[in-house]
Design a protein around this motif. Structure first.
Motif, PDB file in Angstrom:
ATOM      1  N   GLY A 289      -9.663  -3.995   3.655  1.00 46.49           N
ATOM      2  CA  GLY A 289      -9.673  -5.219   2.937  1.00 46.49           C
ATOM      3  C   GLY A 289      -8.227  -5.362   2.331  1.00 46.49           C
ATOM      4  O   GLY A 289      -7.289  -5.329   3.205  1.00 46.49           O
ATOM      5  N   ASN A 290      -7.946  -5.994   1.326  1.00 48.05           N
ATOM      6  CA  ASN A 290      -6.620  -6.424   0.925  1.00 48.05           C
ATOM      7  C   ASN A 290      -6.138  -5.009   0.275  1.00 48.05           C
ATOM      8  O   ASN A 290      -6.758  -4.079   0.152  1.00 48.05           O
ATOM      9  N   ALA A 291      -4.940  -5.352  -0.241  1.00 51.44           N
ATOM     10  CA  ALA A 291      -4.120  -4.216  -0.557  1.00 51.44           C
ATOM     11  C   ALA A 291      -3.901  -4.172  -2.235  1.00 51.44           C
ATOM     12  O   ALA A 291      -2.772  -3.956  -2.519  1.00 51.44           O
ATOM     13  N   GLY A 292      -4.764  -4.414  -3.007  1.00 47.44           N
ATOM     14  CA  GLY A 292      -4.652  -4.618  -4.293  1.00 47.44           C
ATOM     15  C   GLY A 292      -6.076  -4.153  -5.217  1.00 47.44           C
ATOM     16  O   GLY A 292      -6.891  -3.992  -4.671  1.00 47.44           O
TER      17      GLY A 292
ATOM     18  N   ASP B  89      -1.469   7.583  -2.632  1.00 48.03           N
ATOM     19  CA  ASP B  89      -2.731   6.767  -3.544  1.00 48.03           C
ATOM     20  C   ASP B  89      -2.095   5.351  -3.537  1.00 48.03           C
ATOM     21  O   ASP B  89      -3.095   4.562  -4.207  1.00 48.03           O
ATOM     22  N   HIS B  90      -0.977   4.719  -2.908  1.00 46.93           N
ATOM     23  CA  HIS B  90      -0.972   3.022  -3.155  1.00 46.93           C
ATOM     24  C   HIS B  90      -2.056   2.230  -2.598  1.00 46.93           C
ATOM     25  O   HIS B  90      -2.553   3.002  -1.677  1.00 46.93           O
ATOM     26  N   TYR B  91      -2.465   1.249  -3.023  1.00 45.50           N
ATOM     27  CA  TYR B  91      -3.540   0.468  -2.520  1.00 45.50           C
ATOM     28  C   TYR B  91      -3.493   0.031  -1.205  1.00 45.50           C
ATOM     29  O   TYR B  91      -4.337   0.061  -0.653  1.00 45.50           O
ATOM     30  N   ASP B  92      -2.495  -0.023  -0.505  1.00 46.97           N
ATOM     31  CA  ASP B  92      -2.188  -0.325   0.833  1.00 46.97           C
ATOM     32  C   ASP B  92      -2.750   0.956   1.829  1.00 46.97           C
ATOM     33  O   ASP B  92      -2.541   0.810   3.162  1.00 46.97           O
TER      34      ASP B  92
ATOM     35  N   TYR C 270       7.172   7.409  -3.418  1.00 54.69           N
ATOM     36  CA  TYR C 270       6.677   7.728  -4.919  1.00 54.69           C
ATOM     37  C   TYR C 270       5.159   7.056  -4.701  1.00 54.69           C
ATOM     38  O   TYR C 270       4.483   6.826  -3.682  1.00 54.69           O
ATOM     39  N   SER C 271       4.222   7.534  -6.090  1.00 50.25           N
ATOM     40  CA  SER C 271       2.993   7.120  -5.940  1.00 50.25           C
ATOM     41  C   SER C 271       2.416   6.145  -7.187  1.00 50.25           C
ATOM     42  O   SER C 271       3.486   5.958  -7.770  1.00 50.25           O
ATOM     43  N   GLY C 272       1.252   6.038  -7.278  1.00 51.19           N
ATOM     44  CA  GLY C 272       0.787   5.239  -8.549  1.00 51.19           C
ATOM     45  C   GLY C 272      -0.287   4.165  -8.183  1.00 51.19           C
ATOM     46  O   GLY C 272       0.048   3.559  -7.201  1.00 51.19           O
ATOM     47  N   ARG C 273      -1.302   3.869  -8.972  1.00 49.20           N
ATOM     48  CA  ARG C 273      -1.912   2.813  -8.841  1.00 49.20           C
ATOM     49  C   ARG C 273      -2.083   1.779 -10.196  1.00 49.20           C
ATOM     50  O   ARG C 273      -3.047   0.963 -10.126  1.00 49.20           O
TER      51      ARG C 273
ATOM     52  N   ASP D 145       0.746   5.360 -14.381  1.00 45.31           N
ATOM     53  CA  ASP D 145       0.474   6.665 -13.510  1.00 45.31           C
ATOM     54  C   ASP D 145       1.462   6.784 -12.477  1.00 45.31           C
ATOM     55  O   ASP D 145       0.961   7.446 -11.457  1.00 45.31           O
ATOM     56  N   LYS D 146       2.725   6.282 -12.535  1.00 41.50           N
ATOM     57  CA  LYS D 146       3.639   6.404 -11.431  1.00 41.50           C
ATOM     58  C   LYS D 146       4.045   8.000 -11.440  1.00 41.50           C
ATOM     59  O   LYS D 146       4.187   8.766 -12.331  1.00 41.50           O
ATOM     60  N   ASN D 147       3.880   8.652  -9.935  1.00 42.20           N
ATOM     61  CA  ASN D 147       4.386   9.803  -9.560  1.00 42.20           C
ATOM     62  C   ASN D 147       3.508  10.936 -10.085  1.00 42.20           C
ATOM     63  O   ASN D 147       3.920  12.132 -10.156  1.00 42.20           O
TER      64      ASN D 147
END
Length: 369
Positions: free
Chosen positions: A133-136, A166-169, A230-233, A237-239
């Motif tokens: 689906g989409n990326a958000g 774990d990024h949305y995309d 880097y990561s986060g959603r 919660d970055k990294n």
């Protein structure tokens, strides 16, 4: 009096809508281990900071907003139709379950758009970064520029799911929920396992890997390797989770999956330790001077392929989401031209097309015919 009741009713509806939306977004974000749990498990790794409770990139991620090519429209751009999207539906081979062999091939690949792909190797079927689906966190955020050639309900039997970060995309809540009760081994970077478990994947099915750590599945050896990223959603919660590239080694083929990464010395290290590679799936899009080492610029894609000693380049991470404010076909056009100039063989299937890399001929489908 009627007006007062009407306003009260509207207020209740708005509050309920906000509550439902909040619950939905919170579920999309997913769970994390507590900071004490993370510190207790991950503090032995040099790239985890107990003081900050964060994982650390091999190179500091740089942000230069004033240098952003294409302007800096901010987060609101993800709610709008991208001006960089194609004006036509991109070519694709629409797939259903019946299009896949019951027994996976010895060696084949299906690119499904952006960073989602199915790899068949040694009779196993691997699904990587499945996003359909989409990326958000909401359906209206970061809309696809092109429909996926395969819907998650039409996925064939999968042996392994690999997540790079774990990024949305790259990590989609609904797809993980859909796959949670299947007989699948999930391979993820450190700390991402809690996300999956929160969406219903049994802990026994999840393998978390540190960089340079290997797990096996039959004849396959799968090793997580570093990337500059880097990561986060969510905003806070970055990294908190790790990110990774992967080496996927079978009986005869040795593959590299870049994940998201800026350029760095890790490519030389990966080449020395795990190369040469028969095939490298390399991210080629979302580069911008405003974030100069978050993703690979086209010339860096070529340099990285040379440093890991890859016989064949398979471009990924393009044509699906507008993440970097440049035309949808700019990256693939530049990378393909640079590959030719540097005598690097390249495979460029349309979305959904089954290819045997190095054998199946592909075209420059992004160019006007």
């Amino acid at each position: 009096m009627k007006r007062k009741y009407s306003l009260s009713f509207i207020a209740i509806v708005i509050l309920l809508a906000l509550g439902v939306t909040g619950c939905y977004v919170n579920n999309q974000i997913g769970k994390l281990k507590s900071s004490d749990e993370r510190e207790g498990v991950y503090s032995k790794y040099s790239y985890y900071s107990p003081a900050k409770d964060e994982f650390i990139s091999p190179k500091e991620i740089i942000s230069n907003p004033e240098q952003t090519t294409g302007g800096n429209p901010g987060f609101l751009r993800f709610f709008k139709t991208s001006p960089n999207a194609p004006e036509f539906e991109l070519p694709k081979q629409v797939l259903t379950k019946s299009d896949f062999p019951e027994v996976p091939s010895t060696y084949a690949a299906y690119w499904l758009g952006h960073s989602t792909a199915i790899i068949e190797l040694d009779g196993y079927r691997i699904l990587i970064d499945p996003v359909f689906g989409n990326a958000g966190p909401l359906p209206i955020i970061a809309k696809r520029m092109s429909v996926s050639p395969l819907q998650r309900e039409e996925l064939p039997a999968i042996d392994i799911v690999i997540i790079t970060h774990d990024h949305y995309d790259h990590l989609e809540t609904e797809t993980i929920k859909f796959l949670a009760d299947k007989n699948i081994q999930f391979i993820v970077p450190l700390a991402v396992g809690a996300r999956l478990e929160g969406w219903g994947v049994p802990k026994s099915k999840v393998t978390e890997l540190a960089w340079h750590q290997t797990t096996t599945h039959g004849s396959l050896n799968i090793t997580a390797t570093p990337t500059v990223h880097y990561s986060g959603r969510s905003y806070n919660d970055k990294n908190k989770t790790l990110w990774a590239s992967y080496v996927i080694k079978g009986e005869e083929k040795n593959l590299y999956w870049s994940g998201d990464t800026g350029y760095g010395e890790h490519f030389k290290e990966i080449g020395r330790k795990y190369g040469p590679f028969d095939l490298a799936f390399m991210e080629i899009d979302a580069w911008n001077k405003g974030w100069p080492n978050t993703h690979l610029f086209p010339e860096q894609v070529i340099k990285a392929c040379q440093e890991i000693d890859a016989a064949l380049l398979f471009p990924i991470h393009f044509s699906t989401f507008d993440l970097a404010l440049h035309p949808w076909d700019e990256s693939i056009g530049m990378v393909a031209d640079l590959a030719t100039q540097n005598n690097i063989k390249i495979v460029t299937p349309i979305m959904g097309e089954k290819v045997i890399p190095g054998t199946t001929p592909t075209t420059k489908w992004w160019k006007p015919q």
